[in-house]
Motif scaffolding. Sequence first.
Motif, PDB file in Angstrom:
ATOM      1  N   ARG A   7       5.608  -9.101   8.668  1.00 34.13           N
ATOM      2  CA  ARG A   7       4.790  -7.816   8.111  1.00 34.13           C
ATOM      3  C   ARG A   7       3.474  -8.177   7.717  1.00 34.13           C
ATOM      4  O   ARG A   7       2.955  -9.013   6.986  1.00 34.13           O
ATOM      5  N   THR A   8       2.968  -7.110   7.253  1.00 33.16           N
ATOM      6  CA  THR A   8       1.418  -7.464   7.376  1.00 33.16           C
ATOM      7  C   THR A   8       1.756  -7.413   5.964  1.00 33.16           C
ATOM      8  O   THR A   8       2.975  -7.726   4.925  1.00 33.16           O
ATOM      9  N   ILE A   9       0.345  -7.834   4.716  1.00 23.31           N
ATOM     10  CA  ILE A   9       0.010  -8.349   3.454  1.00 23.31           C
ATOM     11  C   ILE A   9       1.129  -7.185   2.608  1.00 23.31           C
ATOM     12  O   ILE A   9       1.261  -7.552   2.173  1.00 23.31           O
ATOM     13  N   ARG A  10       0.732  -5.735   2.708  1.00 23.75           N
ATOM     14  CA  ARG A  10       1.242  -4.693   2.020  1.00 23.75           C
ATOM     15  C   ARG A  10       3.306  -4.726   2.531  1.00 23.75           C
ATOM     16  O   ARG A  10       3.297  -5.099   1.180  1.00 23.75           O
ATOM     17  N   SER A  11       3.178  -4.995   2.709  1.00 23.26           N
ATOM     18  CA  SER A  11       4.505  -5.190   3.957  1.00 23.26           C
ATOM     19  C   SER A  11       4.974  -7.025   2.692  1.00 23.26           C
ATOM     20  O   SER A  11       6.489  -6.096   1.623  1.00 23.26           O
ATOM     21  N   ASN A  12       4.546  -7.276   2.690  1.00 23.18           N
ATOM     22  CA  ASN A  12       5.066  -8.263   2.029  1.00 23.18           C
ATOM     23  C   ASN A  12       4.901  -8.290   0.755  1.00 23.18           C
ATOM     24  O   ASN A  12       5.929  -8.949   0.184  1.00 23.18           O
ATOM     25  N   VAL A  13       3.907  -8.044   0.107  1.00 24.06           N
ATOM     26  CA  VAL A  13       3.809  -7.546  -1.039  1.00 24.06           C
ATOM     27  C   VAL A  13       4.826  -7.232  -1.864  1.00 24.06           C
ATOM     28  O   VAL A  13       5.410  -7.424  -3.510  1.00 24.06           O
ATOM     29  N   LEU A  14       5.190  -5.971  -0.474  1.00 23.58           N
ATOM     30  CA  LEU A  14       6.248  -5.625  -1.633  1.00 23.58           C
ATOM     31  C   LEU A  14       7.907  -5.459  -1.389  1.00 23.58           C
ATOM     32  O   LEU A  14       9.090  -5.239  -1.613  1.00 23.58           O
ATOM     33  N   LEU A  15       7.853  -6.489  -0.697  1.00 20.11           N
ATOM     34  CA  LEU A  15       9.124  -7.537  -0.262  1.00 20.11           C
ATOM     35  C   LEU A  15      10.049  -7.595  -2.004  1.00 20.11           C
ATOM     36  O   LEU A  15      11.389  -7.830  -1.569  1.00 20.11           O
ATOM     37  N   GLY A  16       9.204  -8.867  -2.235  1.00 18.27           N
ATOM     38  CA  GLY A  16      10.310  -8.915  -3.791  1.00 18.27           C
ATOM     39  C   GLY A  16      11.206  -7.584  -4.337  1.00 18.27           C
ATOM     40  O   GLY A  16      12.214  -7.377  -4.963  1.00 18.27           O
ATOM     41  N   TYR A  48      -1.873  -8.906   8.900  1.00 19.70           N
ATOM     42  CA  TYR A  48      -1.106 -10.341   8.932  1.00 19.70           C
ATOM     43  C   TYR A  48      -1.788 -11.501   8.455  1.00 19.70           C
ATOM     44  O   TYR A  48      -2.822 -12.046   8.360  1.00 19.70           O
ATOM     45  N   PRO A  49      -0.489 -12.216   7.546  1.00 16.34           N
ATOM     46  CA  PRO A  49      -1.248 -13.525   7.101  1.00 16.34           C
ATOM     47  C   PRO A  49      -1.700 -13.956   8.040  1.00 16.34           C
ATOM     48  O   PRO A  49      -2.315 -15.204   7.556  1.00 16.34           O
ATOM     49  N   SER A  50      -1.481 -14.100   8.629  1.00 14.42           N
ATOM     50  CA  SER A  50      -2.358 -14.811   9.721  1.00 14.42           C
ATOM     51  C   SER A  50      -3.820 -14.933  10.136  1.00 14.42           C
ATOM     52  O   SER A  50      -4.534 -15.527  10.789  1.00 14.42           O
ATOM     53  N   GLN A  51      -4.076 -13.337   9.398  1.00 15.46           N
ATOM     54  CA  GLN A  51      -5.679 -12.693   9.802  1.00 15.46           C
ATOM     55  C   GLN A  51      -6.125 -13.419   8.375  1.00 15.46           C
ATOM     56  O   GLN A  51      -7.376 -12.985   8.490  1.00 15.46           O
ATOM     57  N   GLY A  64      -6.552 -18.960   3.662  1.00 13.05           N
ATOM     58  CA  GLY A  64      -5.579 -19.439   2.775  1.00 13.05           C
ATOM     59  C   GLY A  64      -5.321 -18.973   1.648  1.00 13.05           C
ATOM     60  O   GLY A  64      -4.439 -18.472   0.842  1.00 13.05           O
ATOM     61  N   GLY A  65      -6.428 -18.988   0.792  1.00 12.51           N
ATOM     62  CA  GLY A  65      -6.903 -18.388  -0.493  1.00 12.51           C
ATOM     63  C   GLY A  65      -6.520 -17.107  -1.073  1.00 12.51           C
ATOM     64  O   GLY A  65      -5.863 -16.181  -2.149  1.00 12.51           O
ATOM     65  N   MET A  66      -6.804 -16.262   0.108  1.00 17.62           N
ATOM     66  CA  MET A  66      -6.556 -14.972  -0.003  1.00 17.62           C
ATOM     67  C   MET A  66      -4.906 -14.999   0.316  1.00 17.62           C
ATOM     68  O   MET A  66      -4.405 -14.150  -0.180  1.00 17.62           O
ATOM     69  N   ARG A  67      -4.304 -15.332   0.965  1.00 16.15           N
ATOM     70  CA  ARG A  67      -3.003 -15.516   1.492  1.00 16.15           C
ATOM     71  C   ARG A  67      -1.991 -16.178  -0.123  1.00 16.15           C
ATOM     72  O   ARG A  67      -0.918 -15.584  -0.154  1.00 16.15           O
ATOM     73  N   GLN A  68      -2.418 -16.953  -0.671  1.00 19.84           N
ATOM     74  CA  GLN A  68      -2.379 -17.248  -1.913  1.00 19.84           C
ATOM     75  C   GLN A  68      -2.351 -16.397  -3.223  1.00 19.84           C
ATOM     76  O   GLN A  68      -0.826 -16.240  -3.468  1.00 19.84           O
ATOM     77  N   ARG A  69      -3.440 -15.250  -2.988  1.00 21.35           N
ATOM     78  CA  ARG A  69      -3.887 -14.252  -3.679  1.00 21.35           C
ATOM     79  C   ARG A  69      -2.708 -13.386  -4.413  1.00 21.35           C
ATOM     80  O   ARG A  69      -1.881 -12.922  -4.181  1.00 21.35           O
ATOM     81  N   ALA A  70      -2.607 -12.982  -2.162  1.00 21.05           N
ATOM     82  CA  ALA A  70      -1.381 -12.118  -2.091  1.00 21.05           C
ATOM     83  C   ALA A  70       0.298 -12.609  -2.477  1.00 21.05           C
ATOM     84  O   ALA A  70       0.753 -11.687  -2.817  1.00 21.05           O
ATOM     85  N   ALA A  71       0.566 -13.922  -2.012  1.00 24.99           N
ATOM     86  CA  ALA A  71       1.388 -14.660  -2.808  1.00 24.99           C
ATOM     87  C   ALA A  71       1.723 -14.138  -3.991  1.00 24.99           C
ATOM     88  O   ALA A  71       2.983 -13.839  -4.468  1.00 24.99           O
ATOM     89  N   LEU A  72       1.038 -14.188  -4.984  1.00 23.62           N
ATOM     90  CA  LEU A  72       1.036 -14.104  -6.488  1.00 23.62           C
ATOM     91  C   LEU A  72       1.066 -12.569  -6.982  1.00 23.62           C
ATOM     92  O   LEU A  72       1.980 -12.545  -7.684  1.00 23.62           O
ATOM     93  N   ILE A  73       0.386 -11.519  -5.835  1.00 26.59           N
ATOM     94  CA  ILE A  73       0.538 -10.085  -6.153  1.00 26.59           C
ATOM     95  C   ILE A  73       1.653  -9.922  -5.625  1.00 26.59           C
ATOM     96  O   ILE A  73       2.621  -9.443  -6.552  1.00 26.59           O
ATOM     97  N   ARG A  74       2.364 -10.911  -4.937  1.00 27.18           N
ATOM     98  CA  ARG A  74       4.006 -10.637  -4.116  1.00 27.18           C
ATOM     99  C   ARG A  74       5.566 -10.652  -5.659  1.00 27.18           C
ATOM    100  O   ARG A  74       5.846  -9.677  -5.833  1.00 27.18           O
TER     101      ARG A  74
END
Length: 258
Positions: free
Chosen positions: A92-101, A132-135, A138-148
Motif C-alpha cells: 500500500r502507498t503511504i497515503r493508503s497506509n495512513v488511511l488504513l486505521g 511505498y514504504p520500501s522507498q 526508517g524515520g519517515m516510515r515511523q512518522r507515517a505510522a504516527l500519522i496513521r
Amino acid sequence: MREILRLEDVSLVYQAENGEVTALENFSLTALEGEQVAIVGPSGCGKSTLLSIIAGLEPPTHGKVYLEGEQVRGVSEKIGYMLQKDNLLQWRTIRSNVLLGLEIRGMLTAENIAYAEDLLQTYGLWEFADKYPSQLSGGMRQRAALIRTLATQPKLLLLDEAFSALDYQTRLAVTDDVFEILKSVGKTAIIVTHDIPEGISMADRVVVVSGRPGRVKSIHKIELDASGGQLTTPLQRRANPRFTHYFNTIWKELDLNE
C-alpha cells in the motif's frame, strides 16, 4: 487541564508453569490533556503489560482504568497504539497506509480523509504520499505510522518502544519530529521506553517503575523548557544542565538492589 487517563490500583496476576506471577501491583497514575508521560523501568517490570491494560487488550486482575472518566472495559476507539515496528503494509502507498486505521474502523469519510491528508502535508510526507514504504527511510516510515495513528483522532496515544528499531542518529531526529507533532495537536501520550534520556527529553513527567512486580517507585516532573515557557525540542532539552541531574536521579532509582 482536564484529566484524560486515570489508573487506580491496577494489578495483574497471571498463571505461569511454576505458579502465580504478579506482573503489576497497585499501579496508580493519571495523565492530563496534552501531557506526555514517560514510563521507564527495568526489563520485565510490566511496562508493555501496562499499556495493554490501558488499551483494553487485557483486563487487570484488580483495579480500574478510566479514560475521560469512563471505565475501560475493552478495546476503545479513543486510544491509539504505536508499536516498535511501523507495521506499514508494503503493497500500500503511504497515503493508503495512513488511511488504513480509518478504513478498518469504518471512518473513511471525506472529512477524516482530508484531516489525514492535512497531517501528511503538515509533517512533510505529502510529496511521498504515493510512494511505498520500501522507498522511505526508517524515520519517515515511523512518522507515517504516527500519522496513521493520529488520523483516527484518538484521545490518548500509547507508544511502546516506538523508536527503538531506529539507528541512534535517526532516533534523535524522529523524537524531535514526534514531540513537535504531539505538542502541536495537543495529544496526551504514554511513552514506554528503556532509554532514560529519551524519556526525559520527551516527557512532561517521568514515572520510574520498580522491578517485578511493577509498582510506581517515583514520579518526576520534568522542567527543561526555556524561560517564559517557550517550548524546546528533545534535542535542545538534552543540552540543558538540569538534564544530567534528572538522568542521574532516575538512574539511581532504577538500581534493582535498592
